[in-house]
Design a protein around this motif. Structure first.
Motif, mmCIF file in Angstrom:
data_model
loop_
_atom_site.group_PDB
_atom_site.id
_atom_site.type_symbol
_atom_site.label_atom_id
_atom_site.label_comp_id
_atom_site.label_asym_id
_atom_site.label_seq_id
_atom_site.Cartn_x
_atom_site.Cartn_y
_atom_site.Cartn_z
ATOM 1 N N VAL A 159 8.352 -12.576 -3.997
ATOM 2 C CA VAL A 159 7.653 -11.785 -5.015
ATOM 3 C C VAL A 159 8.141 -10.349 -4.888
ATOM 4 C CG1 VAL A 159 5.419 -10.832 -5.749
ATOM 5 C CG2 VAL A 159 5.599 -13.251 -5.075
ATOM 6 N N ILE A 160 8.401 -9.707 -6.030
ATOM 7 C CA ILE A 160 8.813 -8.302 -6.027
ATOM 8 C C ILE A 160 7.597 -7.426 -6.303
ATOM 9 C CG2 ILE A 160 10.363 -6.592 -7.013
ATOM 10 C CD1 ILE A 160 11.690 -9.022 -5.627
ATOM 11 N N VAL A 161 7.425 -6.386 -5.495
ATOM 12 C CA VAL A 161 6.301 -5.469 -5.659
ATOM 13 C C VAL A 161 6.827 -4.073 -5.962
ATOM 14 C CG1 VAL A 161 4.278 -4.422 -4.568
ATOM 15 C CG2 VAL A 161 4.874 -6.813 -4.077
ATOM 16 N N ASN A 162 6.386 -3.515 -7.085
ATOM 17 C CA ASN A 162 6.708 -2.138 -7.442
ATOM 18 C C ASN A 162 5.585 -1.224 -6.945
ATOM 19 O OD1 ASN A 162 6.171 0.176 -9.544
ATOM 20 N ND2 ASN A 162 8.352 -0.287 -9.709
ATOM 21 N N ALA A 163 5.946 -0.167 -6.244
ATOM 22 C CA ALA A 163 4.933 0.691 -5.615
ATOM 23 C C ALA A 163 3.951 1.264 -6.633
ATOM 24 C CB ALA A 163 5.614 1.817 -4.846
ATOM 25 N N HIS A 164 4.453 1.697 -7.781
ATOM 26 C CA HIS A 164 3.565 2.273 -8.809
ATOM 27 C C HIS A 164 2.594 1.219 -9.338
ATOM 28 C CE1 HIS A 164 2.288 4.798 -12.139
ATOM 29 N NE2 HIS A 164 2.519 3.778 -12.952
ATOM 30 N N ALA A 207 2.653 -17.380 6.429
ATOM 31 C CA ALA A 207 3.025 -15.998 6.650
ATOM 32 C C ALA A 207 4.119 -15.572 5.673
ATOM 33 C CB ALA A 207 3.509 -15.813 8.090
ATOM 34 N N VAL A 208 4.269 -14.237 5.550
ATOM 35 C CA VAL A 208 5.312 -13.681 4.700
ATOM 36 C C VAL A 208 5.997 -12.522 5.426
ATOM 37 C CG1 VAL A 208 4.225 -14.314 2.506
ATOM 38 C CG2 VAL A 208 3.677 -12.096 3.570
ATOM 39 N N PHE A 209 7.235 -12.270 5.007
ATOM 40 C CA PHE A 209 7.940 -11.073 5.452
ATOM 41 C C PHE A 209 7.881 -10.037 4.345
ATOM 42 C CE2 PHE A 209 10.044 -13.989 8.452
ATOM 43 C CZ PHE A 209 9.901 -13.240 9.619
ATOM 44 N N ILE A 210 7.691 -8.772 4.722
ATOM 45 C CA ILE A 210 7.619 -7.662 3.772
ATOM 46 C C ILE A 210 8.777 -6.722 4.092
ATOM 47 C CG2 ILE A 210 6.186 -5.817 2.855
ATOM 48 C CD1 ILE A 210 4.006 -7.713 4.680
ATOM 49 N N ALA A 234 -1.189 -3.824 5.116
ATOM 50 C CA ALA A 234 -0.592 -2.841 6.025
ATOM 51 C C ALA A 234 0.933 -2.865 5.917
ATOM 52 C CB ALA A 234 -1.024 -3.124 7.461
ATOM 53 N N GLY A 235 1.495 -4.053 5.788
ATOM 54 C CA GLY A 235 2.944 -4.188 5.686
ATOM 55 C C GLY A 235 3.503 -3.594 4.404
ATOM 56 N N LEU A 236 2.765 -3.775 3.310
ATOM 57 C CA LEU A 236 3.197 -3.182 2.041
ATOM 58 C C LEU A 236 3.177 -1.657 2.117
ATOM 59 C CD1 LEU A 236 1.382 -5.600 -0.428
ATOM 60 C CD2 LEU A 236 3.859 -5.322 -0.209
ATOM 61 N N GLU A 237 2.134 -1.120 2.721
ATOM 62 C CA GLU A 237 2.048 0.343 2.870
ATOM 63 C C GLU A 237 3.198 0.860 3.742
ATOM 64 O OE1 GLU A 237 0.067 2.407 1.391
ATOM 65 O OE2 GLU A 237 -1.224 0.922 0.406
ATOM 66 N N GLU A 238 3.541 0.122 4.800
ATOM 67 C CA GLU A 238 4.645 0.523 5.679
ATOM 68 C C GLU A 238 5.968 0.490 4.920
ATOM 69 O OE1 GLU A 238 6.877 1.627 9.046
ATOM 70 O OE2 GLU A 238 4.737 1.811 8.583
ATOM 71 N N ALA A 239 6.225 -0.587 4.182
ATOM 72 C CA ALA A 239 7.489 -0.722 3.451
ATOM 73 C C ALA A 239 7.637 0.354 2.387
ATOM 74 C CB ALA A 239 7.577 -2.112 2.823
ATOM 75 N N MET A 240 6.520 0.768 1.793
ATOM 76 C CA MET A 240 6.574 1.768 0.732
ATOM 77 C C MET A 240 6.920 3.161 1.259
ATOM 78 S SD MET A 240 3.443 0.521 -1.728
ATOM 79 C CE MET A 240 3.441 -1.190 -2.309
ATOM 80 N N LYS A 241 6.929 3.328 2.567
ATOM 81 C CA LYS A 241 7.396 4.594 3.145
ATOM 82 C C LYS A 241 8.908 4.735 2.964
ATOM 83 C CE LYS A 241 3.895 4.624 6.836
ATOM 84 N NZ LYS A 241 3.707 4.531 8.317
#
Length: 343
Positions: A143-148, A168-171, A193-200
């Motif tokens: 799945v693709i996640v756009n930060a906005h 489980a999933v990898f982010i 938490a993983g999504l927030e980390e990746a968005m850095k």
């Protein structure tokens, strides 16, 4: 007559330190009877310097303090075309993503490794998936996640991930390397938490199903008729092969050849070459796979167009195990860059 080679290292990416170690290994192993070398360091602030001091100071980062040997004319060496070929030993953004390759193309200097389009596509994990889907290369569901969009529709996106992939999933940040910003989530709390980390690190995030798989890597070398080295296998010291497991934890193991039967070794080499050609790679790339532990199905993980060249890096080790020593590998890469430029 000796060829003049610019070795670029450092840069503004999160892999700056790894780049320095890789460059030091190249400088220690290149045949100086064949080449005049121009080491060019790029600081994290984007300043370019030609550096003629100790290779050890490149490796440990002390080169930036060594003012006696440092002169601010790194870019002029390239723009004045004083070199015959550029070897960018730069991992990640602003080095492996087509930017340096575009600069070299503008000034008409051969550059080791894939060109602008291939470098930029391979650097972007999402677009690598898009392209390879056209060639029916097997990949993990994602799945693709756009930060906005995530900030505006967090609950809907979380539910989409859970419904399509489960745990489980990898982010992963789409544009990053050396596993920087990558986490594994076993539940919703870890996912958020993983999504927030990746968005850095990126505004575009790739979330993939976590396969019960082994990590197999294939080193590919060549232009129009690429060859693959014997595949190797990563046995990470941790649950997955993150930055610490790659570069800091000596308990991680590299198995060469990978623990596959002969037929599967040949099959994964063949797929690696197919991927390499599909992405229009040239010179070199390391093609990484996930092999299901139960079914032995092979899934493309990612493609690294400037793989690590440290003393423990898979790319030179795999070619060494295939009979090509480090200095000869460097010779081949320089020759491939010149041939590609003249084609």
């Amino acid at each position: 007559m000796k060829k003049k080679v610019a070795i670029l290292f450092g840069g503004q990416s999160t892999e700056h330190e790894v780049s320095r170690v890789s460059a030091a290994s190249v400088l220690k192993n290149i045949d100086t009877s064949k080449y005049d070398l121009f080491p060019i360091g790029i600081t994290k602030q984007g300043e370019w310097f030609e550096y003629t001091g100790s290779v050890d100071k490149i490796e440990n980062g002390e080169w930036e303090k060594d003012e006696f040997y440092k002169s601010p004319n790194g870019q002029s060496v390239l723009f004045n075309r004083e070199v015959d070929v550029v070897f960018p030993v730069m991992h990640g953004l602003y080095g492996e993503d087509g930017t340096i390759q575009g600069l070299c193309k503008l000034v008409g200097i051969p550059c080791v490794g894939p060109g602008v389009l291939s470098s930029s596509v391979c650097m972007d994990k999402v677009y690598t998936k898009y392209v390879l889907e056209h060639f029916n290369i097997k990949q993990a569901d994602y799945v693709i996640v756009n930060a906005h969009e995530y900030k505006n529709s967090k609950e809907d996106i979380i539910k989409e991930i859970e419904n399509k992939l489960g745990y489980a999933v990898f982010i992963k940040p789409s544009n990053s390397g050396s596993s920087v910003g990558i986490t594994k989530a076993h539940d919703r709390k870890e996912l958020e938490a993983g999504l927030e980390e990746a968005m850095k690190y990126d505004r575009k995030i790739l979330v993939e199903e976590a396969l019960n798989a082994r990590e197999i890597e294939v080193a590919v070398l060549g232009n129009d008729e690429p060859k693959a080295a014997v595949p190797g296998e990563i046995v990470p010291a941790k649950e997955f092969y993150d930055y610490e497991a790659k570069y800091e934890n000596e308990a991680s193991k590299l198995l060469i050849p990978a623990n596959l039967n002969e037929a599967d070794l040949e099959k994964i080499k063949s797929i690696a070459i197919e991927v390499y050609k599909a992405l229009d790679c040239a010179g070199m790339s390391r093609v990484d796979f996930l092999v299901d532990k139960d079914t032995t199905e092979m899934y493309l993980n990612e493609v690294n167009t400037i793989p690590g060249f440290t003393s423990i890096s898979m790319y030179p080790k795999l070619w060494g195990a295939s009979g090509k020593e480090y200095s000869k590998l460097i010779d081949d890469l320089i020759e491939l860059a010149i041939n590609r430029n003249n084609a």
